[in-house]
Design an enzyme around this catalytic site. Structure first.
Site, PDB file in Angstrom:
ATOM      1  N   SER A  59       0.620  -1.219  -0.073  1.00 51.05           N
ATOM      2  CA  SER A  59       0.104  -0.143  -0.162  1.00 51.05           C
ATOM      3  C   SER A  59       0.849   1.177   0.023  1.00 51.05           C
ATOM      4  CB  SER A  59      -0.991  -0.030   1.096  1.00 51.05           C
ATOM      5  OG  SER A  59      -0.177  -0.323   2.496  1.00 51.05           O
ATOM      6  N   HIS A  64      -5.248  -3.356  -2.891  1.00 47.96           N
ATOM      7  CA  HIS A  64      -4.905  -2.539  -4.042  1.00 47.96           C
ATOM      8  C   HIS A  64      -4.916  -2.996  -5.292  1.00 47.96           C
ATOM      9  CE1 HIS A  64      -4.153   0.718  -1.005  1.00 47.96           C
ATOM     10  NE2 HIS A  64      -3.721  -0.204  -0.245  1.00 47.96           N
ATOM     11  N   LYS A  84     -11.714   0.824  -2.226  1.00 48.59           N
ATOM     12  CA  LYS A  84     -10.562   1.121  -2.827  1.00 48.59           C
ATOM     13  C   LYS A  84     -11.256   1.456  -4.251  1.00 48.59           C
ATOM     14  CE  LYS A  84      -7.415   0.899   0.661  1.00 48.59           C
ATOM     15  NZ  LYS A  84      -7.059  -0.192   1.792  1.00 48.59           N
TER      16      LYS A  84
HETATM   17  C1  PLP Z   1      -6.952  -0.223   3.095  1.00 51.22           C
HETATM   18  C2  PLP Z   1      -6.416  -1.459   3.316  1.00 51.22           C
HETATM   19  C3  PLP Z   1      -6.860  -2.479   4.242  1.00 51.22           C
HETATM   20  C4  PLP Z   1      -8.041  -2.011   5.341  1.00 51.22           C
HETATM   21  O1  PLP Z   1      -9.308  -1.752   4.621  1.00 51.22           O
HETATM   22  P1  PLP Z   1     -10.167  -1.141   5.188  1.00 51.22           P
HETATM   23  O2  PLP Z   1     -11.557  -1.566   4.581  1.00 51.22           O
HETATM   24  O3  PLP Z   1      -9.806   0.455   4.833  1.00 51.22           O
HETATM   25  O4  PLP Z   1     -10.418  -1.178   6.700  1.00 51.22           O
HETATM   26  C5  PLP Z   1      -6.248  -3.570   4.365  1.00 51.22           C
HETATM   27  N1  PLP Z   1      -5.325  -3.867   3.779  1.00 51.22           N
HETATM   28  C6  PLP Z   1      -4.590  -3.162   2.970  1.00 51.22           C
HETATM   29  C7  PLP Z   1      -3.362  -3.525   2.219  1.00 51.22           C
HETATM   30  C8  PLP Z   1      -5.066  -1.802   2.803  1.00 51.22           C
HETATM   31  O5  PLP Z   1      -4.510  -1.019   2.067  1.00 51.22           O
END
Ligand code: PLP
Length: 391
Positions: A179, A207, A239
């Site tokens: 990330s 991602h 996302k």
């Molecule tokens: C954003 C993210 C999460 C968390 O997800 P949320 O739905 O925002 O709680 C978990 N793992 C990765 C790699 C992320 O980028």
């Protein structure tokens, strides 16, 4: 009482001193390539809305209809009476799209990761995690009761060395796309190693899902891996999908085991059904409008080429996350503030999110951006990263 206040205030003061103090932005508009903040418009290069779906009219319409039919709140946890038709439909659609027997919705990715790891693992097991894994994977592993071991970033040989047999089971958990770096895990090599050692591989594709792979099914699709190689596939919906929540896809026993035992699933209110209704439409758009992925890929290429010409400190990333490595936290903040004055919103990522000395500007691209906007970004970066201009 005074002890808590003193401790909190000391920690806050320390953060301010080290340029680690964080401030929240308050948006005055929907998410998109241009957002409003303090009455001013900014070009936005810091959201994870990779496909530009967060404010898409069809998602809004599905959300509105979902709320009309199913109300706003789900009213209860999934196991009591908070599970409704849109949740079931979305789980079925996600299972089909990821090519797995079943999928299970969670209210957030953080809850999904900690829930999966703490449910699956027990004392006597071991879990290996890439050092750069997302905090939620690390926290889940740390709290799982299993022996928790990190391995150097993307170093499969080092992992192989550390992977000595134990009485219990072995799990390897990685981000599909990291990330804060934007690079991808060597999934094929990891899967091969796990197969040799009888370990399970879990991929957090927050991602990659929606962005990577021929059909947008994510990093595992891009690597040509199915459920045999990656028994636990986790993805988030906040996302690329533009909504909220997360899912895990896998075997009947994995999913049913989580339904029965995962405390993060059982003891929390189900996400609003209208969100699931909107996510169903996002999943459809993802499949119907592959041009979004194509356009995003073209923008990534355009950005990287331009940045190379300008000698910007690019990192090894082919994804929508294109960080520029700056180093010190203070400099990263100064650059981000300077860019903000120029009308560009780009986050400064600092410790503890990334290791000390590797603070960066985390630029994220979206299918909603135009080529012209990416060109403007490059222009402003070249101005701002002139050392004389920005310290
Ligand atoms: C954003 C993210 C999460 C968390 O997800 P949320 O739905 O925002 O709680 C978990 N793992 C990765 C790699 C992320 O980028």
């Amino acid at each position: 009482m005074a002890a808590f206040s003193q401790r909190l205030e000391a920690a806050l003061a320390a953060r301010r001193e080290q340029d680690l103090y964080r401030r929240r932005l308050t948006l005055e508009s929907a998410q998109g390539p241009i957002i409003r903040l303090d009455g001013r418009e900014y070009l936005n290069f810091c959201s994870n809305d990779y496909l530009g779906l967060a404010a898409h009219p069809r998602l809004i319409e599905a959300f509105r209809r979902g709320a009309q039919e199913f109300g706003v709140g789900s009213g209860a946890s999934h196991l009591v009476c908070g599970h409704s038709v849109p949740h079931r439909q979305l789980e079925e659609a996600l299972a089909e799209f990821t090519g797995r027997p079943r999928a299970l919705l969670f209210s957030s990715g953080y809850a999904a990761n900690t829930g999966i790891l703490t449910t699956l693992l027990q004392r006597g097991d071991q879990v290996f995690e890439d050092r750069l894994n997302h905090a939620s994977l690390l926290d889940g592993g740390l709290h799982s009761g299993a022996r928790f071991r990190r391995f150097p970033h993307n170093d499969v040989a080092a992992l192989a060395d550390r992977m000595t047999p134990v009485d219990g089971a072995t799990l390897v958990a990685v981000d599909g796309v990291f990330s804060m770096d934007g690079d991808t895990a060597p999934l094929a090599d990891l899967a091969k190693l796990c197969a040799e050692r009888g370990a399970w591989l879990m991929v957090d594709d927050a991602h990659g899902f929606g962005v990577m792979g021929e059909r947008g099914a994510g990093s595992t699709e891009a690597a040509g891996l199915g459920m045999n190689e990656v028994p636990i596939l986790m993805g988030t919906l906040g996302k690329a999908m533009g909504t909220a929540g997360a899912f895990v896809a896998g075997s009947e026993s994995l999913i049913e085991g989580l339904v029965q035992q995962a405390r993060n699933y059982i003891y929390t209110t189900a996400q609003p059904p209208a969100i699931a209704a909107a996510t169903l439409v996002a999943l459809r758009l993802l499949q119907e409008e592959s041009w979004r992925r194509g356009h995003l890929a073209a923008l990534i290429e355009r950005f990287r080429q331009g940045a190379r010409q300008l000698d910007l400190p690019l990192m090894e990333s082919r994804s929508a996350i294109q960080p520029l490595l700056v180093g010190g936290a203070g400099l990263a903040v100064a650059l981000s503030e300077r860019l903000r004055e120029m009308g560009m919103l780009i986050g400064a990522i600092r410790p503890p999110t990334v290791p000390a000395g590797t603070s960066r500007l985390r630029i994220t691209l979206s299918a909603a951006h135009s080529e012209h906007q990416v060109d403007r970004l490059l222009e402003q970066l070249s101005l701002c990263l002139e050392p004389s201009d920005c310290s």
